[in-house]
Motif scaffolding. Structure first.
Motif, PDB file in Angstrom:
ATOM      1  N   ASN A 183      25.262   9.625 -23.257  1.00 33.40           N
ATOM      2  CA  ASN A 183      25.461   9.447 -24.156  1.00 33.40           C
ATOM      3  C   ASN A 183      25.745   8.163 -24.874  1.00 33.40           C
ATOM      4  O   ASN A 183      25.841   7.983 -26.406  1.00 33.40           O
ATOM      5  CB  ASN A 183      26.214  10.873 -24.893  1.00 33.40           C
ATOM      6  N   ALA A 184      24.982   7.222 -23.789  1.00 38.81           N
ATOM      7  CA  ALA A 184      25.051   5.954 -24.862  1.00 38.81           C
ATOM      8  C   ALA A 184      23.834   4.690 -24.448  1.00 38.81           C
ATOM      9  O   ALA A 184      23.315   5.218 -23.271  1.00 38.81           O
ATOM     10  CB  ALA A 184      26.301   5.277 -24.634  1.00 38.81           C
ATOM     11  N   ASP A 185      23.531   4.549 -25.492  1.00 36.98           N
ATOM     12  CA  ASP A 185      22.685   3.294 -25.104  1.00 36.98           C
ATOM     13  C   ASP A 185      22.364   1.792 -25.351  1.00 36.98           C
ATOM     14  O   ASP A 185      23.035   1.920 -26.223  1.00 36.98           O
ATOM     15  CB  ASP A 185      21.057   3.424 -24.785  1.00 36.98           C
ATOM     16  N   VAL A 186      21.794   0.750 -24.967  1.00 38.23           N
ATOM     17  CA  VAL A 186      21.635  -0.328 -25.525  1.00 38.23           C
ATOM     18  C   VAL A 186      20.142  -0.158 -26.440  1.00 38.23           C
ATOM     19  O   VAL A 186      18.971  -0.167 -25.461  1.00 38.23           O
ATOM     20  CB  VAL A 186      21.965  -1.751 -24.997  1.00 38.23           C
ATOM     21  N   GLY A 187      19.486  -0.991 -27.335  1.00 39.59           N
ATOM     22  CA  GLY A 187      18.538  -0.966 -27.726  1.00 39.59           C
ATOM     23  C   GLY A 187      17.984  -2.281 -29.094  1.00 39.59           C
ATOM     24  O   GLY A 187      19.100  -2.714 -29.580  1.00 39.59           O
ATOM     25  N   TYR A 188      17.130  -2.340 -29.316  1.00 38.19           N
ATOM     26  CA  TYR A 188      16.171  -3.625 -30.137  1.00 38.19           C
ATOM     27  C   TYR A 188      15.332  -2.904 -31.478  1.00 38.19           C
ATOM     28  O   TYR A 188      15.214  -2.181 -30.752  1.00 38.19           O
ATOM     29  CB  TYR A 188      15.515  -4.421 -29.218  1.00 38.19           C
ATOM     30  N   TYR A 189      15.803  -3.489 -32.606  1.00 37.36           N
ATOM     31  CA  TYR A 189      15.321  -2.808 -33.551  1.00 37.36           C
ATOM     32  C   TYR A 189      15.238  -3.942 -34.817  1.00 37.36           C
ATOM     33  O   TYR A 189      15.588  -4.770 -34.837  1.00 37.36           O
ATOM     34  CB  TYR A 189      16.036  -1.757 -34.623  1.00 37.36           C
ATOM     35  N   SER A 190      13.975  -4.204 -34.836  1.00 33.32           N
ATOM     36  CA  SER A 190      13.125  -5.140 -35.763  1.00 33.32           C
ATOM     37  C   SER A 190      12.736  -4.897 -37.004  1.00 33.32           C
ATOM     38  O   SER A 190      12.111  -4.083 -37.120  1.00 33.32           O
ATOM     39  CB  SER A 190      12.442  -7.039 -35.632  1.00 33.32           C
ATOM     40  N   TRP A 191      12.990  -4.498 -37.927  1.00 33.38           N
ATOM     41  CA  TRP A 191      12.226  -4.718 -39.979  1.00 33.38           C
ATOM     42  C   TRP A 191      11.704  -5.432 -40.477  1.00 33.38           C
ATOM     43  O   TRP A 191      12.563  -6.584 -40.833  1.00 33.38           O
ATOM     44  CB  TRP A 191      13.967  -3.868 -40.105  1.00 33.38           C
ATOM     45  N   ASN A 192      11.124  -4.724 -41.426  1.00 28.78           N
ATOM     46  CA  ASN A 192      10.993  -5.734 -42.673  1.00 28.78           C
ATOM     47  C   ASN A 192      11.751  -5.700 -43.821  1.00 28.78           C
ATOM     48  O   ASN A 192      12.366  -4.951 -44.014  1.00 28.78           O
ATOM     49  CB  ASN A 192       9.659  -5.444 -43.318  1.00 28.78           C
ATOM     50  N   CYS A 193      11.577  -6.855 -44.219  1.00 27.73           N
ATOM     51  CA  CYS A 193      13.018  -7.699 -45.259  1.00 27.73           C
ATOM     52  C   CYS A 193      11.824  -7.466 -46.613  1.00 27.73           C
ATOM     53  O   CYS A 193      10.968  -8.239 -46.209  1.00 27.73           O
ATOM     54  CB  CYS A 193      13.561  -8.137 -45.003  1.00 27.73           C
ATOM     55  N   PRO A 194      12.100  -7.099 -47.813  1.00 23.41           N
ATOM     56  CA  PRO A 194      11.690  -7.146 -49.212  1.00 23.41           C
ATOM     57  C   PRO A 194      11.425  -8.635 -49.160  1.00 23.41           C
ATOM     58  O   PRO A 194      12.053  -9.479 -49.460  1.00 23.41           O
ATOM     59  CB  PRO A 194      12.577  -6.619 -50.158  1.00 23.41           C
ATOM     60  N   SER A 195      10.201  -8.885 -49.551  1.00 26.78           N
ATOM     61  CA  SER A 195       9.448 -10.242 -49.457  1.00 26.78           C
ATOM     62  C   SER A 195      10.160 -10.567 -50.704  1.00 26.78           C
ATOM     63  O   SER A 195      10.924  -9.972 -51.877  1.00 26.78           O
ATOM     64  CB  SER A 195       8.058 -10.187 -49.827  1.00 26.78           C
ATOM     65  N   PRO A 196      10.587 -12.081 -50.686  1.00 27.74           N
ATOM     66  CA  PRO A 196      10.371 -13.334 -49.501  1.00 27.74           C
ATOM     67  C   PRO A 196      11.281 -12.972 -48.253  1.00 27.74           C
ATOM     68  O   PRO A 196      11.265 -14.561 -48.128  1.00 27.74           O
ATOM     69  CB  PRO A 196       9.752 -14.323 -50.539  1.00 27.74           C
ATOM     70  N   LEU A 197      12.001 -12.346 -48.614  1.00 30.77           N
ATOM     71  CA  LEU A 197      13.473 -12.573 -47.799  1.00 30.77           C
ATOM     72  C   LEU A 197      12.891 -12.730 -46.303  1.00 30.77           C
ATOM     73  O   LEU A 197      11.864 -12.191 -46.416  1.00 30.77           O
ATOM     74  CB  LEU A 197      14.866 -10.788 -47.181  1.00 30.77           C
ATOM     75  N   ARG A 198      13.076 -13.191 -45.484  1.00 32.20           N
ATOM     76  CA  ARG A 198      12.892 -13.143 -43.349  1.00 32.20           C
ATOM     77  C   ARG A 198      13.084 -11.692 -43.230  1.00 32.20           C
ATOM     78  O   ARG A 198      14.199 -11.148 -43.362  1.00 32.20           O
ATOM     79  CB  ARG A 198      13.483 -14.437 -43.094  1.00 32.20           C
ATOM     80  N   ASN A 199      12.562 -11.737 -42.056  1.00 32.24           N
ATOM     81  CA  ASN A 199      13.217 -10.526 -41.962  1.00 32.24           C
ATOM     82  C   ASN A 199      13.934 -10.598 -40.680  1.00 32.24           C
ATOM     83  O   ASN A 199      14.261 -11.595 -40.183  1.00 32.24           O
ATOM     84  CB  ASN A 199      11.368  -9.842 -40.790  1.00 32.24           C
ATOM     85  N   ARG A 200      15.379  -8.928 -40.602  1.00 29.95           N
ATOM     86  CA  ARG A 200      15.964  -8.782 -39.469  1.00 29.95           C
ATOM     87  C   ARG A 200      15.733  -8.657 -38.594  1.00 29.95           C
ATOM     88  O   ARG A 200      14.873  -8.225 -38.026  1.00 29.95           O
ATOM     89  CB  ARG A 200      16.722  -8.488 -40.425  1.00 29.95           C
ATOM     90  N   ASP A 201      16.751  -8.729 -37.373  1.00 33.26           N
ATOM     91  CA  ASP A 201      16.511  -7.798 -36.225  1.00 33.26           C
ATOM     92  C   ASP A 201      17.909  -7.611 -35.569  1.00 33.26           C
ATOM     93  O   ASP A 201      19.069  -8.418 -36.241  1.00 33.26           O
ATOM     94  CB  ASP A 201      15.652  -8.079 -34.847  1.00 33.26           C
ATOM     95  N   VAL A 202      18.043  -6.575 -34.889  1.00 31.61           N
ATOM     96  CA  VAL A 202      19.501  -5.830 -34.031  1.00 31.61           C
ATOM     97  C   VAL A 202      19.361  -6.044 -33.176  1.00 31.61           C
ATOM     98  O   VAL A 202      17.862  -5.187 -32.778  1.00 31.61           O
ATOM     99  CB  VAL A 202      20.925  -5.457 -34.883  1.00 31.61           C
ATOM    100  N   ILE A 203      20.883  -5.899 -31.901  1.00 32.42           N
ATOM    101  CA  ILE A 203      21.090  -5.403 -30.893  1.00 32.42           C
ATOM    102  C   ILE A 203      21.861  -4.684 -30.775  1.00 32.42           C
ATOM    103  O   ILE A 203      23.052  -5.097 -31.645  1.00 32.42           O
ATOM    104  CB  ILE A 203      21.182  -6.583 -29.781  1.00 32.42           C
ATOM    105  N   THR A 204      22.144  -3.208 -30.584  1.00 27.97           N
ATOM    106  CA  THR A 204      22.821  -2.293 -30.799  1.00 27.97           C
ATOM    107  C   THR A 204      23.207  -1.748 -29.451  1.00 27.97           C
ATOM    108  O   THR A 204      22.755  -1.220 -29.003  1.00 27.97           O
ATOM    109  CB  THR A 204      22.901  -1.527 -32.573  1.00 27.97           C
ATOM    110  N   LEU A 205      25.039  -1.396 -29.144  1.00 26.76           N
ATOM    111  CA  LEU A 205      25.221  -0.144 -28.823  1.00 26.76           C
ATOM    112  C   LEU A 205      24.699   0.994 -29.619  1.00 26.76           C
ATOM    113  O   LEU A 205      25.699   0.991 -30.598  1.00 26.76           O
ATOM    114  CB  LEU A 205      26.321  -0.425 -27.354  1.00 26.76           C
ATOM    115  N   ARG A 206      24.776   2.129 -29.222  1.00 24.08           N
ATOM    116  CA  ARG A 206      24.537   3.066 -29.668  1.00 24.08           C
ATOM    117  C   ARG A 206      24.322   4.651 -28.998  1.00 24.08           C
ATOM    118  O   ARG A 206      24.953   4.510 -28.017  1.00 24.08           O
ATOM    119  CB  ARG A 206      22.466   3.647 -29.677  1.00 24.08           C
ATOM    120  N   SER A 207      25.891   5.257 -29.506  1.00 26.41           N
ATOM    121  CA  SER A 207      25.954   6.235 -28.549  1.00 26.41           C
ATOM    122  C   SER A 207      26.027   7.766 -29.655  1.00 26.41           C
ATOM    123  O   SER A 207      25.759   7.867 -31.199  1.00 26.41           O
ATOM    124  CB  SER A 207      27.335   6.191 -28.291  1.00 26.41           C
TER     125      SER A 207
END
Length: 263
Positions: free
Chosen positions: A95-119
């Motif tokens: 019941n735990a893994d590691v994953g990557y997620y990137s998402w669009n931010c409101p323009s004109p901000l730079r987009n973000r991403d994260v590496i997370t441990l999810r449980s």
């Protein structure tokens, strides 16, 4: 998750997250409309950590369906219009893994991403999914994105009265690594967060039909023996310190007009 080493959350961590989801003391209501309530906590002086909590009552979605939708990464790529890229890196336990997620931010901000441990953990008739940021040597920050830090983010799904009814609480404590303009913070609580909750609700209503056509029996979050992810040792991971990442000042950026997705 403030320790020096990466750990997998135990029962106390899940209980603490649940208590924080239910607590309203110290939170301000920024939005309360159409069964969706958004709470925020003020920024501490000199800190850029944003805390937001959203609660949605769904009278036509079961807790089990909500839990499946939040887990199903293939389905998320279909309904989550903010996602740029998301994938699982490896499993730690059943019941735990590691994953990557990137998402669009409101323009004109730079987009973000994260590496997370999810449980995740079913707790009686309730379900909790939570994550925090970690570092993985094979996935360093990218030049075209700002690596954000999830201090603790997650969902609590509570089964309610009738069988086909639930309450979803989303709580995020995030350092976006940058000084954000006030319009972003306001837009997040008054518009973006409620819209995101509505999208999850819509996705739940369409999930059953979609899942029938896409690996209907494949639910590794319920049946861990189904997972095809490689096992990764905890020793490969380290805590993602916010201060070790690029910090950018976007506080002076003005909002640009962009076409909003229709709800």
């Amino acid at each position: 998750m403030s320790g020096q080493t990466v750990t997998i959350p135990d029962d106390r961590a899940f209980a603490s997250f649940k208590a924080e989801c239910l607590c309203e003391e110290g939170w301000s209501i920024n939005h309360n409309k159409g069964g969706i309530t958004v709470f925020t906590q003020g920024l501490e002086e000199g800190k850029s950590i944003h805390k937001i909590k959203c609660r949605m009552v769904c009278k036509d979605v079961s807790a089990e369906t909500m839990y499946d939708v939040l887990h199903d990464i293939e389905y998320r790529r279909k309904w989550d219009t903010n996602v740029i890229e998301t994938f699982d890196i490896g499993k730690l336990t059943v019941n735990a893994d590691v994953g990557y997620y990137s998402w669009n931010c409101p323009s004109p901000l730079r987009n973000r991403d994260v590496i997370t441990l999810r449980s995740w953990l079913p707790m009686g008739k309730d379900y909790i999914i939570m994550n925090y940021s970690v570092k993985h040597p094979k996935y360093p920050p990218k030049k075209d994105k700002v690596r954000a830090v999830s201090i603790q983010t997650g969902y609590m799904v509570q089964s309610q009265g009738p069988a086909n009814s639930c309450t979803l609480t989303y709580m995020a404590q995030v350092d976006p690594r940058g000084s954000l303009p006030k319009w972003v913070v306001n837009k997040s609580s008054h518009f973006l967060a409620p819209r995101a909750m509505k999208k999850i609700h819509k996705a739940c209503l369409k999930y059953s039909d979609w899942k029938k056509r896409h690996n209907p029996g494949f639910k590794p979050w319920l049946y861990p023996e189904q997972t095809t992810l490689p096992s990764i040792p905890l020793s490969e991971l380290s805590i993602q310190r916010a201060e070790s990442l690029e910090n950018i000042d976007e506080s002076s950026l003005a909002e640009t007009q962009e076409r909003e997705d229709s709800d």
